[in-house]
Every structure is written in structure tokens, then in C-alpha cells.
Design an enzyme around this catalytic site. Structure first.
Site, PDB file in Angstrom:
ATOM      1  N   LYS A 139     -35.343 -14.084  31.439  1.00 55.27           N
ATOM      2  CA  LYS A 139     -34.288 -14.949  30.890  1.00 55.27           C
ATOM      3  C   LYS A 139     -34.245 -14.791  29.374  1.00 55.27           C
ATOM      4  O   LYS A 139     -35.291 -14.685  28.723  1.00 55.27           O
ATOM      5  CB  LYS A 139     -34.590 -16.403  31.287  1.00 55.27           C
ATOM      6  CG  LYS A 139     -33.500 -17.408  30.896  1.00 55.27           C
ATOM      7  CD  LYS A 139     -33.837 -18.816  31.381  1.00 55.27           C
ATOM      8  CE  LYS A 139     -32.748 -19.819  31.016  1.00 55.27           C
ATOM      9  NZ  LYS A 139     -33.040 -21.199  31.481  1.00 55.27           N
ATOM     10  N   SER A 190     -29.264 -23.771  33.928  1.00 54.59           N
ATOM     11  CA  SER A 190     -28.935 -22.787  32.929  1.00 54.59           C
ATOM     12  C   SER A 190     -29.412 -21.375  33.292  1.00 54.59           C
ATOM     13  O   SER A 190     -28.951 -20.399  32.695  1.00 54.59           O
ATOM     14  CB  SER A 190     -29.547 -23.180  31.581  1.00 54.59           C
ATOM     15  OG  SER A 190     -30.967 -23.152  31.642  1.00 54.59           O
ATOM     16  N   SER A 226     -32.994 -26.527  35.496  1.00 53.96           N
ATOM     17  CA  SER A 226     -32.408 -25.187  35.309  1.00 53.96           C
ATOM     18  C   SER A 226     -33.046 -24.067  36.101  1.00 53.96           C
ATOM     19  O   SER A 226     -32.500 -22.965  36.136  1.00 53.96           O
ATOM     20  CB  SER A 226     -32.418 -24.811  33.834  1.00 53.96           C
ATOM     21  OG  SER A 226     -31.336 -25.413  33.196  1.00 53.96           O
TER      22      SER A 226
HETATM   23  N1  GLN Z   1     -28.388 -28.934  33.284  1.00 53.13           N
HETATM   24  C1  GLN Z   1     -29.337 -29.614  32.455  1.00 53.13           C
HETATM   25  C2  GLN Z   1     -28.831 -29.676  31.038  1.00 53.13           C
HETATM   26  O1  GLN Z   1     -27.756 -29.229  30.807  1.00 53.13           O
HETATM   27  C3  GLN Z   1     -30.677 -28.961  32.538  1.00 53.13           C
HETATM   28  C4  GLN Z   1     -30.784 -27.747  31.718  1.00 53.13           C
HETATM   29  C5  GLN Z   1     -32.144 -27.138  31.789  1.00 53.13           C
HETATM   30  O2  GLN Z   1     -32.963 -27.477  32.639  1.00 53.13           O
HETATM   31  N2  GLN Z   1     -32.399 -26.275  30.841  1.00 53.13           N
HETATM   32  O3  GLN Z   1     -29.460 -30.178  30.181  1.00 53.13           O
END
Ligand code: GLN
Length: 493
Positions: A78, A159, A183
Site C-alpha cells: 500500500k 482506504s 480500511s
Molecule cells: N473509512 C474510515 C475513514 O475514512 C477508515 C479509514 C481507515 O481505516 N484508514 O476514516
């Protein structure tokens, strides 16, 4: 001859060891698959040379009989992990062109274990989002399509959307993800793969672009539980460079994998039955409960009374920490700089940040700055910290009644691209089942459970006690054996 891209992490490792194929053949097969799948936009940067060099090293090691745990396994990383000399952007324009002078601990550990890198995976900008649409490098397309005949493009979740798409499309056997509030788990559920968020502190955050430091955790995403266990072992371990890293030995998760969960008590938290969730989610949850019972687990109804405060608490704490972490992008130290001619230092900061950050990142910075500001700190940030403690206490109490929890991972299957981008609150709702374990720092995993009526994957979540990844993995294995999930998207890319 089997198609080598059909193999997962364990099968590649074992096949290279046994000489069934060479690591170089594996690397070449995945590099070709990545090349063919450009239409998914899963990678921001491709690094075939890295994967080839590691594969050639693995083939030499095999001749000398000194293979390492991941020798010959090409992985996707990632783009939140700093990779030495290779562009690292966190999918933000503000870091475009940034080539770190150092390696993140997690990617460094994977490479030290013998893995090669196929490339840097696309993601939501600074890991803020649930659909991979906030990336400055364009959205990722889910490899899945609904079976209704329409060709509506779907999100792979976020994400870690590039990570999820790459594993589901068989262009990487395993990848790293990061999970601040879901995410790893949400995108894993959306594309029918397995993803593990370990206990906070298991994987070092050193060299991982910071979003919300008290929540950020790295973890593996792969085709199944065993592959995740193998990767997690390589990624975990104490790191003096991260003050929140846990100084504990890394358990032998793979060697201790067992689907014998007879007598384990699995809690079903009643607060996770929320209004507005499609009946299909409830049905797959009921099915999962039946499978766990069939595996010999004891099912108990439990209560986590503060669950409904988790989402608002997360969306105060995460932006607050983000606003502070992102203060470092000032046009001086990293990446992009916009300096208006004859402008002041402030003018440079403003121009750089205005041009470099995307709209969702700016929204989080504004919310975070607001909840930390002198007049509102007590009303919002301080209050959220107290509620976070109550949420963590709910879990501590519930472990008197059960060893694990089983819940849905997401309140719906994958949604269409563009569907929620104009409605941040609808987007945030995706995380409703994921954030409680994040706030409490607990290990949690999403496992594929089945397909909905439109042929899209649905996942269930297992949450465990702090440091008890083994029980989570073992229950996941028992689940996997019963779910028998083999569905994969039809290649259109
Ligand atoms: N969807 C969540 C956010 O937008 C979690 C993102 C994540 O875990 N990095 O904060």
C-alpha cells in the site's frame, strides 16, 4: 501447467521450496497480470525490477537450501508505507514525487523475509475514505460487477482499495493494508478476500504515513486465513523506532493454526443489529452463526452498550489526530511546494496545502482543528476520549462471557462509484461495524461469507481479545472451511 497467478502466498512459498516452479516464473506471471490489469488502476507505481530481483535471490537461496519465510512471494505494498528510493505518496498530490530516504519497518520486514514488491498500491488519500475515490491518482475499480447485466462500476472499498482489488483480481497473492477505522476489513469484505487488523502495536508504524496515530495499524490482506497468518508473522514485532510498538515476541500463528474451535464461546452483540441494514446482511450473519455452532462453538448473546457512540467518537478522534499529523506538509520538508512569487512564508504554506490536499483531507483537517480548538476541546475531543474509554471497557467486560465476537463487517455490499461521494455522512456509515474494535485497539478480521442476490461478496467480522490474534485466526479458519468461498470475479479488465 497451473496458472501461477491462481496461487496464494502459502502455495507459492511451498512450490518454490519444493521446486515445482521457480520464483522467477512466479514473479513473471504476476508482473504480466499486473500489466494486463492496468484498467483497474490498482497500482500507483509498478516495480517489476524489485519483484524480479527478489525472485532471482529466492532461486539462488533454493540452490543453497537457505530459503526465508517469504522467499519467492511477490507482494503489493500500500502506498502508505515509505519505500526507500521509490515514490511514496499516500495517494496525495502533496507528496507527488516524494522518494523516501528510508524504508518503513513493515515493508522492510517483508523484504527481509524474502518477499519482492510488485508495486505501490492505490488507496484513499492519506487513508481517509471508504471507496478509494479520494485518491489523487484516480479511483480504483472493483474487479467485481453486479450480475444484473448492467456494467455499473463498483468501488473496491477503502482506504486499502488498490490492495483489495489486486488480491481479488489475482494480480498479487498478498498485499499490505492499513486500518485506522476499517480500511483493511471493509475493502476485504467488498471484494471477497481475507484481511486482518492485528492488535494495536503489533506492527510498527515507523515509516507508515500517519493518519490517526492512536488508531493506525498495518495488517495483511490475502486470499485466505493461512496466507494472512504467514504475512502477519513477517510484518509484526517490536520496533524501538515506534514508541507504541509492543515489546513482545511474535507468536507462531501459522504453526498454531487450528480450525478446532469446539467449546469456544462466540458472542453475538445485540447492538450490531441496526436499523436500515439490508436483510441479506442479517441472513449472512445468521448463516455464519450456524457455521460456528456447527464447528462446536457455543453461541452467546452479548451486549456492548456504547456501540452506537463509536462512529461519532471515531469521527472526532481520527480527524483531530489527522489535523495534527498533517501539519508537517508545509511545502518545506516533503513533496510538492507552491511558492507564490515574492510571497510570504505563510503564503507558501497556504498555496502548497490548498493545491496539494484533496477535499476530504481538507474536511478532516477543518473538523480536527475545530474539535481541538480552545473553545471546543472539552466539548468534543475530551468528551470523545472519555467515550472511547467506555467503548474499550464494554469489550473488557464482554470477555467474561465470550472469547470472540462475530458481527457483519459492513452494513452493505460494495456500492457504485460516485454513489456516496456527495454525502460524507453516508460514506462514514460504512465504518459503523469496524470502528469499535479500532477504538479499543483489538484484533479483528474480515472473512468472506458468501454472495448477495446481485452476486457481490459479503464478509463477516471476528473480533478478539487484545493480543489474541490466534483465536481470531483459528475461528476464521473454521469459518472458511464451512463457508467454502471460492467465488471470484470474471475478468473484464
Ligand atoms: N473509512 C474510515 C475513514 O475514512 C477508515 C479509514 C481507515 O481505516 N484508514 O476514516
Amino acid at each position: 501447467m497451473t496458472d501461477l497467478t491462481d496461487l496464494g502466498v502459502a502455495a507459492i512459498r511451498d512450490g518454490v521450496r519444493e521446486g515445482a516452479f521457480s520464483a522467477r516464473e512466479v514473479a513473471d506471471a504476476f508482473i504480466a497480470a499486473v500489466d494486463k490489469a492496468k484498467g483497474l488502476n490498482a497500482f500507483i507505481v509498478e516495480t517489476p525490477d524489485h519483484a524480479i530481483a527478489a525472485a532471482e535471490e529466492a532461486d539462488r537461496e533454493r540452490q543453497h537450501g537457505n530459503l526465508r519465510p517469504l522467499s519467492g512471494v511477490p507482494l503489493g505494498i500500500k502506498d502508505l508505507f515509505a519505500t526507500k528510493g521509490i515514490q511514496t505518496t499516500a495517494a496525495s498530490g502533496i507528496l507527488e514525487g516524494f522518494e523516501p530516504a528510508y524504508e518503513s519497518t513493515v515493508s522492510g520486514k517483508l523484504f527481509a523475509a524474502g518477499a519482492g514488491m510488485l508495486g505501490k498500491l492505490n488507496m484513499d488519500q492519506f487513508a481517509m475514505g471508504s471507496s478509494n475515490e479520494t485518491s489523487a491518482f484516480g479511483n480504483v475499480f472493483s474487479p467485481w460487477r453486479r450480475n444484473d447485466g448492467g456494467n455499473a462500476a463498483l468501488t473496491p472499498g477503502g482506504s486499502s482499495g488498490g490492495s483489495a482489488a489486486a488480491v481479488a483480481a489475482r494480480i498479487a497473492p498478498g498485499v499490505t493494508g492499513t486500518d485506522t477505522g476499517g480500511s483493511i476489513r471493509q475493502p476485504a469484505a467488498f471484494v471477497g478476500i481475507t484481511g486482518v487488523k492485528p492488535t494495536y502495536g503489533r506492527c510498527s508504524r515507523y515509516g507508515m504515513v500517519a493518519f490517526a496515530s492512536s488508531l493506525d495499524q498495518a495488517g495483511p490482506m490475502a486470499r485466505d486465513v493461512r496466507d494472512c497468518a504467514i504475512m502477519l508473522e513477517a510484518m509484526s514485532g517490536f520496533d524501538p523506532k515506534d514508541s507504541t510498538s509492543l515489546d513482545l515476541p511474535v507468536p507462531k500463528w501459522e504453526a498454531n493454526l487450528s480450525s478446532d474451535i469446539r467449546g469456544r464461546r462466540i458472542g453475538i452483540p445485540k447492538e450490531y443489529r441496526i436499523d436500515g441494514v439490508p436483510a441479506e446482511i442479517d441472513a449472512v450473519w445468521e448463516q455464519g452463526i450456524a457455521w460456528m455452532r456447527d464447528a462446536g462453538a457455543e453461541i452467546v448473546e452479548v451486549s456492548l452498550p456504547h456501540t452506537r457512540y463509536a462512529l461519532p467518537t471515531y469521527y472526532i478522534i481520527a480527524p483531530a489526530e489527522a489535523s495534527s499529523n498533517l501539519a508537517r506538509y508545509d511545502g518545506v520538508r516533503y513533496g510538492q511546494r507552491r511558492a507564490p512569487e515574492n510571497g510570504s512564508l505563510d503564503a507558501m504554506y497556504e498555496a502548497t496545502r490548498a493545491a496539494g490536499f484533496g477535499p476530504e483531507v481538507k474536511r478532516r483537517i477543518m473538523i480536527g482543528t475545530y474539535v481541538l480548538s480552545a473553545g471546543f476541546y472539552d466539548a468534543y475531543f475530551n468528551q470523545a476520549q472519555k467515550v472511547r474509554a467506555l467503548i474499550a471497557r464494554d469489550f473488557e467486560r464482554v470477555w467474561a462471557e465470550c472469547d470472540l465476537l462475530l458481527t457483519p463487517t459492513t452494513p452493505s455490499a460494495a456500492f457504485g462509484l460516485g454513489e456516496k461521494m456527495d454525502d460524507p455522512l453516508a460514506m462514514y456509515l460504512n465504518d459503523v461495524f469496524a470502528v469499535p474494535a479500532s477504538l479499543a485497539g483489538l484484533p479483528a478480521m474480515s472473512v468472506p461469507a458468501g454472495l448477495d442476490a446481485q452476486g457481490l461478496p459479503l464478509g463477516l467480522q471476528l473480533i478478539g481479545k487484545a493480543l489474541d490474534e490466534q483465536s481470531v485466526l483459528n475461528a476464521g479458519l473454521a469459518f472458511e472451511e464451512r463457508a467454502g468461498f471460492t467465488a471470484r470475479p470474471e475478468a473484464w479488465w
